[in-house]
Design a protein around this motif. Structure first.
Motif, mmCIF file in Angstrom:
data_model
loop_
_atom_site.group_PDB
_atom_site.id
_atom_site.type_symbol
_atom_site.label_atom_id
_atom_site.label_comp_id
_atom_site.label_asym_id
_atom_site.label_seq_id
_atom_site.Cartn_x
_atom_site.Cartn_y
_atom_site.Cartn_z
ATOM 1 N N ALA A 1 0.815 -1.217 0.000
ATOM 2 C CA ALA A 1 0.000 0.000 0.000
ATOM 3 C C ALA A 1 0.850 1.268 0.000
ATOM 4 O O ALA A 1 0.365 2.334 -0.414
ATOM 5 N N VAL A 2 2.103 1.182 0.465
ATOM 6 C CA VAL A 2 2.979 2.366 0.441
ATOM 7 C C VAL A 2 3.960 2.294 -0.723
ATOM 8 O O VAL A 2 4.965 3.011 -0.745
ATOM 9 N N GLY A 3 3.703 1.398 -1.679
ATOM 10 C CA GLY A 3 4.460 1.417 -2.931
ATOM 11 C C GLY A 3 5.567 0.407 -3.068
ATOM 12 O O GLY A 3 6.271 0.398 -4.082
ATOM 13 N N ALA A 4 5.751 -0.466 -2.079
ATOM 14 C CA ALA A 4 6.829 -1.450 -2.167
ATOM 15 C C ALA A 4 6.390 -2.651 -3.000
ATOM 16 O O ALA A 4 5.207 -2.979 -3.084
ATOM 17 N N GLU A 5 7.363 -3.306 -3.605
ATOM 18 C CA GLU A 5 7.139 -4.594 -4.259
ATOM 19 C C GLU A 5 7.404 -5.667 -3.217
ATOM 20 O O GLU A 5 8.459 -5.666 -2.576
ATOM 21 N N VAL A 6 6.452 -6.581 -3.002
ATOM 22 C CA VAL A 6 6.578 -7.521 -1.892
ATOM 23 C C VAL A 6 6.622 -8.965 -2.393
ATOM 24 O O VAL A 6 6.072 -9.303 -3.437
ATOM 25 N N ALA A 7 7.315 -9.800 -1.629
ATOM 26 C CA ALA A 7 7.348 -11.243 -1.863
ATOM 27 C C ALA A 7 7.339 -11.915 -0.505
ATOM 28 O O ALA A 7 8.014 -11.471 0.427
ATOM 29 N N VAL A 8 6.551 -12.996 -0.370
ATOM 30 C CA VAL A 8 6.360 -13.678 0.907
ATOM 31 C C VAL A 8 6.954 -15.080 0.825
ATOM 32 O O VAL A 8 6.716 -15.809 -0.150
ATOM 33 N N LEU B 1 5.318 -0.093 10.585
ATOM 34 C CA LEU B 1 6.521 -0.249 9.769
ATOM 35 C C LEU B 1 6.304 0.341 8.381
ATOM 36 O O LEU B 1 7.166 1.048 7.847
ATOM 37 N N ALA B 2 5.145 0.060 7.793
ATOM 38 C CA ALA B 2 4.853 0.604 6.463
ATOM 39 C C ALA B 2 4.808 2.127 6.495
ATOM 40 O O ALA B 2 5.306 2.783 5.575
ATOM 41 N N ALA B 3 4.240 2.679 7.545
ATOM 42 C CA ALA B 3 4.196 4.143 7.659
ATOM 43 C C ALA B 3 5.604 4.724 7.738
ATOM 44 O O ALA B 3 5.892 5.781 7.154
ATOM 45 N N ALA B 4 6.499 4.031 8.455
ATOM 46 C CA ALA B 4 7.880 4.509 8.570
ATOM 47 C C ALA B 4 8.617 4.437 7.232
ATOM 48 O O ALA B 4 9.536 5.216 6.974
ATOM 49 N N LEU B 5 8.225 3.496 6.372
ATOM 50 C CA LEU B 5 8.897 3.311 5.076
ATOM 51 C C LEU B 5 8.159 4.005 3.924
ATOM 52 O O LEU B 5 8.592 3.891 2.770
ATOM 53 N N LEU C 1 17.838 4.648 3.872
ATOM 54 C CA LEU C 1 16.714 4.262 4.719
ATOM 55 C C LEU C 1 16.291 5.422 5.617
ATOM 56 O O LEU C 1 17.140 6.187 6.091
ATOM 57 N N PRO C 2 14.992 5.561 5.891
ATOM 58 C CA PRO C 2 14.524 6.598 6.824
ATOM 59 C C PRO C 2 14.797 6.164 8.268
ATOM 60 O O PRO C 2 13.885 5.775 9.015
ATOM 61 N N ALA C 3 16.065 6.222 8.648
ATOM 62 C CA ALA C 3 16.507 5.653 9.925
ATOM 63 C C ALA C 3 15.796 6.285 11.115
ATOM 64 O O ALA C 3 15.440 5.585 12.082
ATOM 65 N N GLU C 4 15.559 7.578 11.074
ATOM 66 C CA GLU C 4 14.924 8.251 12.206
ATOM 67 C C GLU C 4 13.479 7.768 12.385
ATOM 68 O O GLU C 4 13.038 7.509 13.504
ATOM 69 N N ARG C 5 12.767 7.619 11.277
ATOM 70 C CA ARG C 5 11.378 7.143 11.367
ATOM 71 C C ARG C 5 11.333 5.696 11.848
ATOM 72 O O ARG C 5 10.449 5.315 12.620
ATOM 73 N N LEU C 6 12.267 4.870 11.379
ATOM 74 C CA LEU C 6 12.314 3.482 11.831
ATOM 75 C C LEU C 6 12.633 3.389 13.325
ATOM 76 O O LEU C 6 12.046 2.570 14.048
#
Length: 388
Positions: A27-34, A331-335, A344-349
Motif C-alpha cells: 500500500a505504500v508502494g513497495a514490491e513484496v514477496a512472501v 513499519l509501512a508508515a515509517a517506510l 533508509l529513513p533511519a529516524e522514522r524506523l
C-alpha cells in the motif's frame, strides 16, 4: 533524471503477520514477496481470534467488514464446578485463524508467495538484502521483514543468543464443528464467550466461523483452550506423538497418544465442570506449550522484526494478532515514500521501534498479570499431568 527504483521487501513468514505486512508495504508502494517455511497449507495453531481494531482496520481497507468474517457473541458466562453459570451481557466479535488467513491471502494472488522456504542465511551489501533458503533458493530485496513467529529464524540470525523460555503452563486446544456436538452442549456454548477459572488452570470457549468461513448457526465451530500448569520436565512426554516424534512447540491434532488422552480426560473429570469435560471428550485435541520471548529489538540493517518474532505477549491479552497487524502498519508508515535508491529513513524506523517496544512491554506485563490471577506459570500454582 532517472526514475526512482521501487523498494523490494522480502517478507519471511506467511502467517497472518506476514500477510498483513505484505498488504501494508504494498500500500505504500513497495514490491513484496512472501516466503513461508511450511511446505503445505499453514495450519491454525491458535484458532480463535478476537476481532480487534487493528485487524478491522486492515480488513476495511481490503473491502471486508468485520461482520463478514466474525461470529457475533452477545454474552459472557462464567461456569462453576457446581451450580448455575453467572452470565452478563458482553458483545464481542470472534473470528478464526484460517478465516483471516484466507481473507488476507486472496487479494495477494498475483504476489510471489513461496512455500517450503526455510530461511538459512541473510546477507546485506549496501542497500541490497539477500535471503537464502534451505532448498537453495535465494531472494533479493532492499528490506527484510521477519514475521516468522516465536521460533523466528530471522531473529536467530540477527541475535543468536535470544531464545524463548517456557512459561510454566500449556494450552490444550480443540476446534470442533458445532453440528457434531449434542444439542444441550451446543445450546450452552452458542452465542457466548465461556470461561472457567481455578488455581493453576483456565478454560476459554467460544464459537468461530466454520472451516470455509460459514457464520450460520450449526455451521460454525466451537473453539476451546484449556490452560494448565505443567512442569517443564513433563513436556517431552506430553509432546510425544503417535508417530514417535517428540515435538517442541506444537503437538498437532490426531497426534496425542492414547495414554495422554486418557490422562487428559481423567484430569478434566476431576477438575472441570461436566459440560467442558464432555466438550474435550468430543474433540480432536492438540497441544501448545506457552513460551515467553522478551523483546530485544525490532530494527537491524535493512531489516525489521514484527509480531511474535519481535517478542511475545501471553495469549490472555487476546492481542497477539492485533499486535502483529499494528507492527506491520507502523513499519509501512515509517517506510512510506522510501525508494531503493535513497537512504533508509533511519529516524522514522527508530521512532517506530521505540513506540512499538513500549507497547509490547506494556502488553507483556498485562499478560503476566492476567495469567497470575489464575496462578498460571506462578511458583505457587498447582501442577497437573505430572509423570511418575
Amino acid at each position: 533524471m532517472e526514475p526512482s527504483r521501487t523498494a523490494r521487501a522480502v517478507i519471511v513468514g506467511g502467517s497472518l503477520g506476514g500477510l498483513a505486512a505484505a498488504h501494508e508495504l504494498a500500500a505504500v508502494g513497495a514490491e513484496v514477496a512472501v516466503y513461508e517455511r511450511s511446505a503445505g497449507n499453514t495450519r491454525a495453531r491458535g484458532a480463535g481470534i478476537v476481532m480487534q481494531p487493528e485487524v478491522e482496520d486492515l480488513l476495511g481497507r481490503l473491502g471486508v467488514t468485520a461482520r463478514q468474517v466474525s461470529v457475533e457473541l452477545w454474552e459472557r458466562q462464567q461456569l462453576h464446578l457446581h451450580g448455575e453459570p453467572d452470565r452478563y451481557a458482553m458483545p464481542q466479535s470472534m473470528t478464526s485463524w484460517d478465516t483471516l488467513h484466507r481473507t488476507l491471502r486472496a487479494p495477494l494472488e498475483g504476489v510471489c508467495h513461496r512455500r517450503d522456504s526455510a530461511l538459512r542465511r541473510v546477507t546485506v551489501e549496501g542497500a541490497e538484502v539477500t535471503a537464502e533458503f534451505g532448498d537453495g533458493h535465494t531472494a533479493q530485496g532492499n528490506f527484510l521483514v521477519g514475521a516468522d513467529g516465536i521460533g523466528s529464524a530471522t531473529r536467530r540470525l540477527l541475535d543468536p543468543a535470544t531464545r524463548p523460555a517456557y512459561s510454566g503452563y500449556v494450552a490444550w486446544r480443540g476446534l470442533e464443528p458445532e453440528s457434531a456436538l449434542p444439542d444441550d452442549l451446543r445450546d450452552l456454548l452458542s452465542g457466548r464467550f465461556t470461561v472457567f477459572s481455578a488455581e493453576g488452570q483456565q478454560v476459554l470457549c467460544h464459537p468461530v466461523p466454520g472451516a470455509e468461513g460459514e457464520l450460520g448457526e450449526g455451521e460454525r465451530r466451537i473453539n476451546w483452550v484449556w490452560y494448565t500448569n505443567v512442569s517443564e520436565r513433563d513436556l517431552p512426554r506430553l509432546l510425544t506423538g503417535r508417530s514417535g516424534r517428540t515435538h517442541t512447540a506444537f503437538l498437532p491434532p490426531g497426534e496425542i497418544l492414547p495414554e495422554t488422552e486418557k490422562e487428559l480426560l481423567g484430569t478434566a473429570e476431576v477438575t472441570l465442570p461436566a459440560p467442558l469435560t464432555r466438550l474435550i471428550e468430543a474433540s480432536e485435541v492438540f497441544l501448545q506449550p506457552v513460551y515467553d520471548l522478551p523483546p530485544f529489538r525490532m530494527v537491524a540493517d535493512h531489516a525489521a522484526l514484527i509480531g511474535d518474532a519481535a517478542g511475545t505477549v501471553r495469549p490472555h491479552t487476546a492481542s497477539g494478532t492485533s499486535k502483529a497487524f499494528g507492527d506491520a502498519a507502523g513499519l509501512a508508515a515509517a517506510l512510506r515514500d522510501w525508494t531503493a535508491d535513497r537512504p533508509l529513513p533511519a529516524e522514522r524506523l527508530a521512532h517506530w521501534e521505540e513506540n512499538r517496544l513500549v507497547e509490547l512491554l506494556t502488553l507483556a506485563e498485562a499478560g503476566l498479570d492476567l495469567a497470575a490471577r489464575s496462578q498460571l506459570g506462578t511458583p505457587a500454582g498447582p501442577r497437573y499431568f505430572a509423570g511418575a
